[in-house]
Scaffold this active site. Structure first.
Site, PDB file in Angstrom:
ATOM      1  N   ASP A   1      -7.203  -4.593  -4.909  1.00 20.32           N
ATOM      2  CA  ASP A   1      -6.851  -3.234  -4.463  1.00 20.32           C
ATOM      3  C   ASP A   1      -5.469  -2.817  -4.967  1.00 20.32           C
ATOM      4  O   ASP A   1      -5.177  -1.629  -5.133  1.00 20.32           O
ATOM      5  CB  ASP A   1      -6.846  -3.138  -2.928  1.00 20.32           C
TER       6      ASP A   1
ATOM      7  N   ASP B   1       0.780  -1.240   0.000  1.00 22.98           N
ATOM      8  CA  ASP B   1       0.000   0.000   0.000  1.00 22.98           C
ATOM      9  C   ASP B   1       0.812   1.290   0.000  1.00 22.98           C
ATOM     10  O   ASP B   1       0.252   2.380   0.154  1.00 22.98           O
ATOM     11  CB  ASP B   1      -0.972   0.000   1.188  1.00 22.98           C
TER      12      ASP B   1
HETATM   13  N1  GLY Z   1      -7.462  -1.821   0.634  1.00 22.51           N
HETATM   14  C1  GLY Z   1      -8.331  -2.198   1.685  1.00 22.51           C
HETATM   15  C2  GLY Z   1      -9.728  -1.779   1.512  1.00 22.51           C
HETATM   16  O1  GLY Z   1     -10.175  -1.327   0.487  1.00 22.51           O
HETATM   17  O2  GLY Z   1     -10.460  -1.905   2.489  1.00 22.51           O
END
Ligand code: GLY
Length: 395
Positions: free
Chosen positions: A175, A116
């Protein structure tokens, strides 16, 4: 009996009406966007006041502010939203707060605990550089890309999203598509071409393995690193393995649109259009176009996810830039409905309430009862981004 003049007048009205209606709806959107951005600037002062200087806002739950450290995957959204609000308002106080938050976030430019670092650094420092042109911000993004690709695993042609755990061997989540923007951008700005190559390779693997025939996506594909094969395709934050978790669909839509922006490869545009169709024509999408937390949630009606709508709205506005006028109108109209709904009292907070967050009613992880019907920093970020995109491209 209608007079000749009457016939003329009604024919003229028929011809003129669509333009008049279009102008009226542009004026309505112009007002809505200004009202909401002005509101956001004021409301974020409340958020600032309730967030300790060494922490980041996370949510507001049971009447209390919840904050995070800078390692939390969402740590870039609050500073990123501040940069957007500074871009709009030119308010020096907003800029000063954005700078203070970047100062505590910068240490995460070498974060390798998960994938992330794109969300964390590009949404914050990337916007800071775009808006100010100050090279010190670009240096942070460049460094982050170097650390981001340490999670690239050649055997599975993907960036590993999360570390191995009891349930998953080498998980890659949808994601992850969002974090590719940072890699593509660094290469495009004169950085090593390897960053973009890895982003493209990752995207192609995701295209091959994450999507189902109906163009919905699994949340998690779990790989065997030694054999380079898929072990399982499973659920993370959705309702079940084969359900369509709403935010995941939105991350994908946004991700394929990013891929097309940087590469102009038609297959990414096609994928974004397929995902848009899945979302916008889903029988369980409510009339106000704010999805339930999962398109296949077991009990509908259930909690809505404002964050999924905000991400999708912003993505649809960009996708509208890459298609013909008719299709653009479909995407922009849908995005406008989403933004109007989010701006309504059903989803938008009143000034001073909601812990200083703009939107209410997002869902982090429904089945784990984590952050259900609460504000979340990324809902605010993509809502503000969507308002600014609408203003820039469609007014
Ligand atoms: N990337 C984690 C979420 O969207 O909750």
């Amino acid at each position: 009996m209608i007079s000749t003049f009457g016939k003329w007048a009604s024919a003229l009205a028929f011809l003129v009406m669509p333009a008049a209606v279009a102008a009226q709806s542009k004026n309505d959107m112009r007002r809505l966007i200004a009202d909401n951005l002005d509101f956001a600037v004021q409301q974020y002062q409340v958020l600032q006041d309730s967030t300790p200087a060494d922490r980041m806002p996370r949510t507001f739950q049971h009447g209390r502010s919840v904050t995070s450290d800078t390692e939390w995957w969402c740590s870039g959204f609050y500073p990123g939203t501040l940069w957007y609000l500074y871009e709009y308002s030119k308010d020096a106080k907003v800029k000063a707060e954005a700078e203070r938050r970047l100062a505590i976030l910068e240490r995460e430019k070498r974060y390798t605990g998960n994938h992330d670092i794109g969300f964390m650094i590009f949404c914050s420092f990337g916007n800071a550089y775009r808006i100010t042109g100050d090279k010190k911000y670009k240096d942070v993004v460049d460094t982050a890309a170097v650390y981001q690709i340490t999670r690239y695993r050649p055997s599975i042609r993907s960036i590993q999203s999360w570390n191995k755990n009891k349930r998953l061997n080498c998980p890659v989540i949808i994601d992850n598509m969002m974090n590719l923007e940072q890699l593509l951008w660094v290469s495009q700005q004169g950085g090593d071409k390897r960053f973009a190559d890895i982003a493209v390779t990752h995207a192609n693997t995701t295209l091959q393995n994450h999507y189902r025939p109906d163009h919905s996506t699994f949340h998690i594909v779990d790989y065997d690193l030694e054999k380079g094969t898929v072990i399982q395709k499973v659920n993370g934050q959705g309702a079940h393995d084969t359900s369509a978790w709403s935010r995941g669909q939105a991350w994908g839509l946004y991700g394929w649109t990013i891929m097309y922006r940087f590469t102009r490869d038609q297959k990414y545009l096609e994928q974004a259009r397929h995902v848009a169709k899945f979302i916008l024509h889903h029988p369980n999408l409510p009339a106000d176009k704010i999805p339930y937390w999962d398109y296949n949630a077991p009990q509908i009606p259930t909690s809505r996810d404002a964050s999924a709508a905000a991400i999708a709205a912003s993505a649809l506005l960009e996708l509208g830039q890459y298609v013909d006028k008719k299709e653009q109108q479909e995407y922009v109209t849908a995005a406008a409905t989403m933004l109007r709904s989010l701006a309504s009292p059903a989803y938008r907070a009143k000034l001073g309430e909601n812990g200083g967050f703009i939107l209410k009613n997002s869902v982090g992880h429904f089945l784990a009862n984590g952050e259900v019907d609460v504000p979340l920093t990324y809902a605010d970020y993509y809502f503000v981004e969507g308002l600014l995109r609408y203003k820039k491209w469609y007014l």
